[in-house]
Design an enzyme around this catalytic site. Sequence first.
Site, PDB file in Angstrom:
ATOM      1  N   ASN A   9       0.866  -1.177   0.000  1.00  0.00           N
ATOM      2  CA  ASN A   9       0.000   0.000   0.000  1.00  0.00           C
ATOM      3  C   ASN A   9       0.906   1.230   0.000  1.00  0.00           C
ATOM      4  OD1 ASN A   9      -1.781   2.056   0.563  1.00  0.00           O
ATOM      5  ND2 ASN A   9      -2.294   1.349   2.638  1.00  0.00           N
ATOM      6  N   LYS A  11       0.217   4.313  -0.346  1.00  0.00           N
ATOM      7  CA  LYS A  11      -0.373   5.522   0.266  1.00  0.00           C
ATOM      8  C   LYS A  11      -0.073   6.760  -0.591  1.00  0.00           C
ATOM      9  CE  LYS A  11      -0.125   3.236   4.708  1.00  0.00           C
ATOM     10  NZ  LYS A  11      -0.037   3.323   6.149  1.00  0.00           N
ATOM     11  N   HIS A  94      -9.512   1.419   4.803  1.00  0.00           N
ATOM     12  CA  HIS A  94      -8.250   1.576   5.533  1.00  0.00           C
ATOM     13  C   HIS A  94      -8.451   2.564   6.688  1.00  0.00           C
ATOM     14  CE1 HIS A  94      -4.118   2.629   6.451  1.00  0.00           C
ATOM     15  NE2 HIS A  94      -3.782   1.481   5.898  1.00  0.00           N
ATOM     16  N   GLU A  96      -6.782   4.929   7.732  1.00  0.00           N
ATOM     17  CA  GLU A  96      -6.514   6.338   7.388  1.00  0.00           C
ATOM     18  C   GLU A  96      -7.697   6.955   6.649  1.00  0.00           C
ATOM     19  OE1 GLU A  96      -2.776   5.526   5.495  1.00  0.00           O
ATOM     20  OE2 GLU A  96      -1.918   5.032   7.453  1.00  0.00           O
ATOM     21  N   GLU A 166      -5.487  -4.858  10.735  1.00  0.00           N
ATOM     22  CA  GLU A 166      -4.443  -3.872  11.001  1.00  0.00           C
ATOM     23  C   GLU A 166      -4.755  -3.127  12.290  1.00  0.00           C
ATOM     24  OE1 GLU A 166      -2.462  -2.719   6.987  1.00  0.00           O
ATOM     25  OE2 GLU A 166      -4.162  -1.405   7.307  1.00  0.00           O
ATOM     26  N   GLY A 172       2.493   2.220  10.819  1.00  0.00           N
ATOM     27  CA  GLY A 172       3.457   3.298  10.613  1.00  0.00           C
ATOM     28  C   GLY A 172       4.147   3.748  11.897  1.00  0.00           C
ATOM     29  N   SER A 213       3.516  -2.156  10.306  1.00  0.00           N
ATOM     30  CA  SER A 213       4.965  -2.207  10.510  1.00  0.00           C
ATOM     31  C   SER A 213       5.597  -3.549  10.138  1.00  0.00           C
ATOM     32  CB  SER A 213       5.309  -1.813  11.955  1.00  0.00           C
ATOM     33  OG  SER A 213       4.835  -0.504  12.238  1.00  0.00           O
TER      34      SER A 213
HETATM   35  P1  PGA Z   1       2.828   0.276   7.686  1.00  0.00           P
HETATM   36  O1  PGA Z   1       1.360   0.487   7.047  1.00  0.00           O
HETATM   37  O2  PGA Z   1       3.361  -1.009   7.100  1.00  0.00           O
HETATM   38  O3  PGA Z   1       3.603   1.483   7.252  1.00  0.00           O
HETATM   39  O4  PGA Z   1       2.666   0.180   9.162  1.00  0.00           O
HETATM   40  C1  PGA Z   1       0.466  -0.573   6.898  1.00  0.00           C
HETATM   41  C2  PGA Z   1      -0.834  -0.074   6.300  1.00  0.00           C
HETATM   42  O5  PGA Z   1      -1.283   1.014   6.688  1.00  0.00           O
HETATM   43  O6  PGA Z   1      -1.453  -0.725   5.439  1.00  0.00           O
END
Ligand code: PGA
Length: 252
Positions: A9, A11, A94, A96, A166, A172, A213
Amino acid sequence: MRTPLVAGNWKLNKTESEAIELINAMMPGLEKVGGVEKLICPPFIALSSAARLLNASSIKLGAQNMFYETEGAYTGEISPTMLKDLCEYVILGHSERREYFGESNQIVNKKIKAALAHDLIPILCVGENLADNEAGKAADVISTQLRASLVGANIFDGSKLVVAYEPIWAIGTGRSATAEGANRVIRNVVRPILSGIYGAHVGNKIRILYGGSVKANNAKEYFGMSDIDGALVGGASLKAEEFVGIAEAAQK
Ligand code: PGA
């Protein structure tokens, strides 16, 4: 019986030319990885270039979001029919999107149904935040997200839906959930709910990813777990070597 899926992803990262560069950097390594479905989800503006580049490859393409209407006066939105021409998967719900763009379970539900109606495979993201986690409410939150997002979404083939667990506090942050902890949630909460909705036959075919992560140096711990079928990778999917390393770790 479930083919592992490693999804990147991207982003809000990479211009079109940077995206082409990154795809070219990761393609040779990813092509060598067999028995794993490899998927990248760049921003919308890079999808058509990516589709051309990946055309003859084993690497699949997905979008990070989508609107639920197919056309009309919805300034700035992208429809399932537009995506269908370019890609196979779409990430929906997601955290976000939920946090910064006000996406409720009801909106996610409309998007899931629209994706399925147009033969796009949704990657439905669910997960609890830190406060819910600490209050012991993770199972309740995840259950509500899954049930509300999937109401009326008919699936007869479990390969047509992917769920990503998640935990928000692990995205992140560099603070990943332990592999055992993530596996426990997937085995005891996510899978039973999916099987309850769709029946065990369909439910057992739905791939459930862990996200938060994941890196090349911790991926094996997750993929070694009984119920984790792959990963949704954010930050580490922006580095060719890291993402290839994660895909390699998913090889049996
Ligand atoms: P990350 O993001 O691997 O940077 O923690 C995962 C995601 O938001 O899908």
